[in-house]
Design a protein around this motif. Sequence first.
Motif, PDB file in Angstrom:
ATOM      1  N   VAL A   1       0.420  -0.837  -0.019  1.00 30.54           N
ATOM      2  CA  VAL A   1      -0.270  -0.035   0.034  1.00 30.54           C
ATOM      3  C   VAL A   1       0.515   1.457  -0.077  1.00 30.54           C
ATOM      4  N   ARG A   2       2.019   1.463   0.911  1.00 32.42           N
ATOM      5  CA  ARG A   2       2.653   2.142   0.794  1.00 32.42           C
ATOM      6  C   ARG A   2       3.194   2.612   0.305  1.00 32.42           C
ATOM      7  N   GLY A   3       4.098   1.416  -1.471  1.00 34.10           N
ATOM      8  CA  GLY A   3       4.786   1.645  -2.324  1.00 34.10           C
ATOM      9  C   GLY A   3       3.399   2.498  -3.252  1.00 34.10           C
ATOM     10  N   ALA A   4       2.030   1.867  -3.439  1.00 34.86           N
ATOM     11  CA  ALA A   4       1.300   2.140  -4.561  1.00 34.86           C
ATOM     12  C   ALA A   4       0.765   4.047  -4.239  1.00 34.86           C
ATOM     13  N   VAL A   5       0.433   3.966  -2.634  1.00 35.16           N
ATOM     14  CA  VAL A   5       0.348   5.203  -2.713  1.00 35.16           C
ATOM     15  C   VAL A   5       1.562   6.232  -3.026  1.00 35.16           C
ATOM     16  N   LYS A   6       2.977   5.547  -2.775  1.00 33.40           N
ATOM     17  CA  LYS A   6       4.180   6.455  -3.752  1.00 33.40           C
ATOM     18  C   LYS A   6       3.683   6.344  -4.683  1.00 33.40           C
ATOM     19  N   ASP A   7       3.522   5.551  -5.698  1.00 34.28           N
ATOM     20  CA  ASP A   7       3.508   5.514  -6.923  1.00 34.28           C
ATOM     21  C   ASP A   7       2.251   6.491  -7.875  1.00 34.28           C
TER      22      ASP A   7
ATOM     23  N   SER B   1      -2.617  14.560  -7.560  1.00 38.88           N
ATOM     24  CA  SER B   1      -1.829  15.828  -6.528  1.00 38.88           C
ATOM     25  C   SER B   1      -2.896  16.514  -5.945  1.00 38.88           C
ATOM     26  N   ASP B   2      -3.814  16.624  -6.332  1.00 39.50           N
ATOM     27  CA  ASP B   2      -5.518  17.478  -5.844  1.00 39.50           C
ATOM     28  C   ASP B   2      -5.893  16.546  -4.324  1.00 39.50           C
ATOM     29  N   ARG B   3      -5.399  15.849  -4.501  1.00 35.14           N
ATOM     30  CA  ARG B   3      -6.197  14.405  -3.546  1.00 35.14           C
ATOM     31  C   ARG B   3      -5.169  13.117  -2.804  1.00 35.14           C
ATOM     32  N   GLN B   4      -5.537  12.637  -2.513  1.00 36.99           N
ATOM     33  CA  GLN B   4      -5.513  11.679  -1.580  1.00 36.99           C
ATOM     34  C   GLN B   4      -5.588   9.977  -2.167  1.00 36.99           C
ATOM     35  N   PRO B   5      -5.075   9.318  -3.594  1.00 40.84           N
ATOM     36  CA  PRO B   5      -5.665   7.941  -4.145  1.00 40.84           C
ATOM     37  C   PRO B   5      -6.796   7.093  -2.887  1.00 40.84           C
ATOM     38  N   ARG B   6      -7.659   7.584  -3.876  1.00 42.37           N
ATOM     39  CA  ARG B   6      -9.096   6.383  -3.363  1.00 42.37           C
ATOM     40  C   ARG B   6      -8.498   4.801  -2.724  1.00 42.37           C
ATOM     41  N   VAL B   7      -9.062   3.928  -1.971  1.00 38.50           N
ATOM     42  CA  VAL B   7      -8.687   2.907  -1.715  1.00 38.50           C
ATOM     43  C   VAL B   7      -9.166   1.888  -2.718  1.00 38.50           C
ATOM     44  N   ALA B   8      -9.679   1.947  -3.676  1.00 36.60           N
ATOM     45  CA  ALA B   8     -10.252   1.471  -4.438  1.00 36.60           C
ATOM     46  C   ALA B   8      -8.785   1.651  -6.170  1.00 36.60           C
ATOM     47  N   GLU B   9      -8.907   3.072  -5.556  1.00 38.50           N
ATOM     48  CA  GLU B   9      -7.351   3.281  -6.677  1.00 38.50           C
ATOM     49  C   GLU B   9      -5.545   2.291  -6.436  1.00 38.50           C
ATOM     50  N   ILE B  10      -5.959   2.722  -4.403  1.00 40.28           N
ATOM     51  CA  ILE B  10      -4.660   1.570  -4.388  1.00 40.28           C
ATOM     52  C   ILE B  10      -5.622   0.172  -4.822  1.00 40.28           C
ATOM     53  N   ALA B  11      -6.327  -0.006  -4.319  1.00 42.85           N
ATOM     54  CA  ALA B  11      -6.389  -1.647  -4.545  1.00 42.85           C
ATOM     55  C   ALA B  11      -6.332  -2.525  -5.902  1.00 42.85           C
ATOM     56  N   GLU B  12      -6.872  -1.417  -7.127  1.00 42.32           N
ATOM     57  CA  GLU B  12      -6.439  -1.784  -8.431  1.00 42.32           C
ATOM     58  C   GLU B  12      -4.687  -1.909  -8.746  1.00 42.32           C
ATOM     59  N   TYR B  13      -4.064  -0.936  -7.548  1.00 45.97           N
ATOM     60  CA  TYR B  13      -2.597  -0.606  -8.061  1.00 45.97           C
ATOM     61  C   TYR B  13      -1.484  -1.458  -7.706  1.00 45.97           C
ATOM     62  N   ALA B  14      -2.579  -2.467  -6.654  1.00 42.62           N
ATOM     63  CA  ALA B  14      -1.680  -2.975  -5.369  1.00 42.62           C
ATOM     64  C   ALA B  14      -2.023  -4.126  -6.121  1.00 42.62           C
ATOM     65  N   GLN B  15      -2.672  -4.356  -6.776  1.00 40.37           N
ATOM     66  CA  GLN B  15      -3.310  -5.875  -6.550  1.00 40.37           C
ATOM     67  C   GLN B  15      -4.164  -6.476  -5.747  1.00 40.37           C
ATOM     68  N   LEU B  16      -4.592  -5.636  -4.364  1.00 36.93           N
ATOM     69  CA  LEU B  16      -4.688  -6.605  -3.199  1.00 36.93           C
ATOM     70  C   LEU B  16      -6.294  -6.161  -3.076  1.00 36.93           C
ATOM     71  N   SER B  17      -7.324  -6.227  -2.459  1.00 33.82           N
ATOM     72  CA  SER B  17      -8.436  -6.498  -1.940  1.00 33.82           C
ATOM     73  C   SER B  17      -8.631  -5.215  -1.014  1.00 33.82           C
ATOM     74  N   GLU B  18     -10.133  -4.306  -1.347  1.00 33.13           N
ATOM     75  CA  GLU B  18      -9.738  -3.286  -0.445  1.00 33.13           C
ATOM     76  C   GLU B  18      -9.625  -3.097   1.349  1.00 33.13           C
ATOM     77  N   ASP B  19     -10.168  -4.297   1.536  1.00 32.36           N
ATOM     78  CA  ASP B  19     -10.240  -4.781   2.480  1.00 32.36           C
ATOM     79  C   ASP B  19      -8.835  -4.886   3.229  1.00 32.36           C
ATOM     80  N   ASP B  20      -8.022  -5.842   2.081  1.00 33.35           N
ATOM     81  CA  ASP B  20      -6.247  -5.452   2.954  1.00 33.35           C
ATOM     82  C   ASP B  20      -5.795  -3.658   2.663  1.00 33.35           C
ATOM     83  N   VAL B  21      -6.473  -3.524   1.848  1.00 34.43           N
ATOM     84  CA  VAL B  21      -6.246  -1.760   1.489  1.00 34.43           C
ATOM     85  C   VAL B  21      -5.869  -1.457   2.863  1.00 34.43           C
ATOM     86  N   ARG B  22      -7.301  -1.346   3.893  1.00 29.27           N
ATOM     87  CA  ARG B  22      -7.130  -0.805   4.732  1.00 29.27           C
ATOM     88  C   ARG B  22      -6.360  -1.133   5.233  1.00 29.27           C
ATOM     89  N   VAL B  23      -6.675  -1.961   5.530  1.00 26.10           N
ATOM     90  CA  VAL B  23      -5.764  -3.342   6.766  1.00 26.10           C
ATOM     91  C   VAL B  23      -4.405  -1.963   6.691  1.00 26.10           C
TER      92      VAL B  23
END
Length: 287
Positions: free
Chosen positions: A125-131, A137-159
Amino acid sequence: MTCTAATQRRRHDDAPETDAAFSHLAGLPDGPERRALREEVVGAWMPMAERIAGKYRGRGESIEDLVQVAALGLVKAVDRYDPTRGNAFESYAVPTIVGEIKRHFRDHMWAVHVPRRVQEARNRVRGAVKDLAPAHSDRQPRVAEIAEYAQLSEDDVRVGLEALDSFVTLSLDARLADGDDGYSLSDGLGEADTGFDLVVDREAVKPALARLPERERTILYLRFFRDMTQSCIAAELGVSQMHVSRLLSGCCAALREEVLADTDPGADPAAESADRNTADSGAARSA
């Protein structure tokens, strides 16, 4: 080995030519000559270890400590490397050093115990947020966007996002607000409520108090609830102060015996002492 083959085996400028040294090292018995050659090989590869350590800069550990951990991984790689297998030392040393650094972060840097699965989710998740940050630039990446990029479930992203805040902890004395009037975390902690102990005391002696004669209950009430002296109680009831003193002692002794009679006969002296205090304090608060 041709020059081209040697270049392919040494992929970085900080990868020295030590094939001959490793071959010689493998045939040396333990002794001063072997130790000196081993130190020479470790020193030759230290720039690579420092480069790898630099990749983990800014993650909560000083670069000096990271270099020491990387050096430890390098020493392990040198001691375990077998040149007869035909693999380049660099291809063996890099995973060993990286593994040692990751193990250091996993075992020594977390402020609380976190399962390895959660640690791995945090890292992804840390690497996905950084990438993803440059594209949002105007907001933080959403949970769904991080999940798709990191190939994780949304629950795992929240964890993983929650674990980002578990890497370090604040002191209980740390202030939560700026200025002199800011309060610390310890100011928000609750304290033991002594009133619960009073409830136990009162309930323990309440039946015994109900069986006391009215005059003894009155004396207990005047003494412990009205805070009257023995002489004032004696004047109130028309008896002597000595008589009041004897009645108070007798009431407390009778209550103590009745409360102790309800305890386990096999109780230890410490428990009996606690029950004795309960009877006395309960009589004082429940009359």
